[in-house]
Enzyme design. Structure first.
Site, PDB file in Angstrom:
ATOM      1  N   HIS A  85       0.832  -1.203   0.000  1.00 23.97           N
ATOM      2  CA  HIS A  85       0.000   0.000   0.000  1.00 23.97           C
ATOM      3  C   HIS A  85       0.873   1.262   0.000  1.00 23.97           C
ATOM      4  O   HIS A  85       0.524   2.261  -0.632  1.00 23.97           O
ATOM      5  CB  HIS A  85      -0.920   0.017   1.218  1.00 23.97           C
ATOM      6  CG  HIS A  85      -1.838  -1.160   1.282  1.00 23.97           C
ATOM      7  ND1 HIS A  85      -2.616  -1.432   2.386  1.00 23.97           N
ATOM      8  CD2 HIS A  85      -2.109  -2.141   0.381  1.00 23.97           C
ATOM      9  CE1 HIS A  85      -3.321  -2.532   2.171  1.00 23.97           C
ATOM     10  NE2 HIS A  85      -3.020  -2.988   0.963  1.00 23.97           N
ATOM     11  N   HIS A 243      -9.196  -2.592  -4.907  1.00 25.27           N
ATOM     12  CA  HIS A 243      -8.088  -2.837  -3.983  1.00 25.27           C
ATOM     13  C   HIS A 243      -7.070  -3.798  -4.592  1.00 25.27           C
ATOM     14  O   HIS A 243      -5.863  -3.632  -4.402  1.00 25.27           O
ATOM     15  CB  HIS A 243      -8.577  -3.388  -2.645  1.00 25.27           C
ATOM     16  CG  HIS A 243      -7.451  -3.522  -1.671  1.00 25.27           C
ATOM     17  ND1 HIS A 243      -6.934  -2.444  -0.979  1.00 25.27           N
ATOM     18  CD2 HIS A 243      -6.688  -4.594  -1.316  1.00 25.27           C
ATOM     19  CE1 HIS A 243      -5.920  -2.841  -0.231  1.00 25.27           C
ATOM     20  NE2 HIS A 243      -5.754  -4.149  -0.427  1.00 25.27           N
ATOM     21  N   ASP A 247      -3.141  -3.080  -5.046  1.00 23.74           N
ATOM     22  CA  ASP A 247      -2.063  -4.000  -4.691  1.00 23.74           C
ATOM     23  C   ASP A 247      -1.124  -4.234  -5.867  1.00 23.74           C
ATOM     24  O   ASP A 247       0.101  -4.277  -5.713  1.00 23.74           O
ATOM     25  CB  ASP A 247      -2.641  -5.340  -4.241  1.00 23.74           C
ATOM     26  CG  ASP A 247      -3.137  -5.332  -2.802  1.00 23.74           C
ATOM     27  OD1 ASP A 247      -2.796  -4.395  -2.053  1.00 23.74           O
ATOM     28  OD2 ASP A 247      -3.862  -6.274  -2.429  1.00 23.74           O
ATOM     29  N   HIS A 270      -0.579 -11.084  -4.886  1.00 24.95           N
ATOM     30  CA  HIS A 270       0.809 -10.681  -4.664  1.00 24.95           C
ATOM     31  C   HIS A 270       1.802 -11.643  -5.313  1.00 24.95           C
ATOM     32  O   HIS A 270       2.763 -11.224  -5.955  1.00 24.95           O
ATOM     33  CB  HIS A 270       1.089 -10.583  -3.165  1.00 24.95           C
ATOM     34  CG  HIS A 270       0.280  -9.537  -2.470  1.00 24.95           C
ATOM     35  ND1 HIS A 270       0.308  -8.213  -2.856  1.00 24.95           N
ATOM     36  CD2 HIS A 270      -0.578  -9.616  -1.424  1.00 24.95           C
ATOM     37  CE1 HIS A 270      -0.507  -7.520  -2.068  1.00 24.95           C
ATOM     38  NE2 HIS A 270      -1.054  -8.345  -1.202  1.00 24.95           N
TER      39      HIS A 270
END
Length: 310
Positions: A85, A243, A247, A270
């Site tokens: 973030h 979101h 990321d 991720h």
């Protein structure tokens, strides 16, 4: 076109500090953004008792675990976690050089989004440095797959993200966000999107020592009946994919320089973001390093991003 195209490298004008709770450790942590020298890149330092115990350049070769967040370093005793973030805010605002002093094992989660970091950086101010910025221009498609998930880079004259998610949850389902990333687009369309999770996973995460700082103050929580527990509801109707895009912006900021191209992903995360970036950096024919956003002005060396190679 994108973030600060045709410009010079930047840093912040003054130091600024934020503090809060680590989402996984549950411990109080503090970070301070300090101005950085030209060509120094984004540096994270972990400090204990006023001593620097570890230092990492924010590049893909320094990425360790990516199961639930993005971590710099390979040992829990010295690593720095949950940087995505912060990196998304740094990248979106076009910061090239910064020292992030960390008192703790991870970034403070704040409200679960990038908005507090955007606000802090803008409060500190951004100043140009007398060195031209370099960009990574994507020259050919580069794709990786894992089961039903995939990610790819493709050539594009700008900095574009196209992210799609598909959850077996009627509240989320299949959502997509597409757009060119600029400071204004990121601030208005992505920065306030919060991390999210399912109530059914809470006990399992706690038992594993993760998510100890998660709360309704910093996460969107989905109940077993597929409703949002948070009283205030969602900030965007499709906050979940926004979101995930946030990321992805933070994870790809670990390229070591802004990229000129389009990044697309389906059911990514991720780990997928990190693996796609490593695949790109391992193929020198897939990209070139340029000093402007104009076509094909090649830089003589790739040294500026050599540390990004896996």
């Amino acid at each position: 076109m994108g973030i600060g195209m045709l410009g010079f490298q930047t840093t912040i004008a003054s130091s600024v500090t934020l503090s809060g709770t680590g989402v996984h450790s549950g411990a109080e942590v503090a970070i301070t953004f300090h101005p950085g020298e030209a060509d120094s890149g984004i540096i994270f330092q972990r400090v204990v008792d006023e001593q620097v115990i570890s230092e990492f350049k924010a590049v893909s070769s320094q990425v360790g675990n990516t199961d639930l967040c993005t971590i710099l370093g390979f040992s829990p005793a010295t690593s720095i976690a949950t940087i995505e973030h912060v990196m998304a805010a740094i990248y979106a605002l076009g910061l090239d050089n910064l020292l992030v002093e960390v008192h703790g094992a991870e970034m403070p989660i704040m409200d679960g989004s990038s908005a507090p970091f955007i606000e802090a950086i803008e409060q500190a101010g951004i100043r140009p440095l007398a060195v031209k910025r370099r960009y990574i221009r994507i020259l050919k498609p580069m794709r990786i797959e894992s089961g039903a998930s995939w990610s790819e880079f493709t050539p594009y004259e700008g900095m574009r993200f196209e992210v799609e998610i598909d959850f077996d949850c009627p509240l989320i389902g299949r959502q997509a966000w597409k757009g060119d990333i600029t400071p204004s687009v990121f601030k208005t369309e992505l920065s306030r999107a919060r991390t999210f999770g399912f109530m059914r996973d809470v006990e399992r995460m706690w038992a594993a020592g993760r998510g100890l700082g998660s709360s309704l103050e910093n996460s969107v929580v989905i109940a077993d009946d597929n409703t949002v527990i948070n009283v205030e509801g969602l900030r965007y109707t499709d906050e979940f994919v926004r979101h995930k895009t946030l990321d992805a912006v933070g994870d790809l900021a670990l390229a070591g320089a802004p990229f000129l191209g389009c990044y697309r992903s389906y059911r990514g995360g991720h780990k997928m973001n990190a693996n796609a970036l490593k695949a790109l950096m391992s193929d020198p024919s897939a990209y070139e390093l340029v000093e402007t956003a104009m076509p094909r002005q090649r830089v003589a060396t790739r040294e500026a991003i050599a540390a990004s190679a896996p």
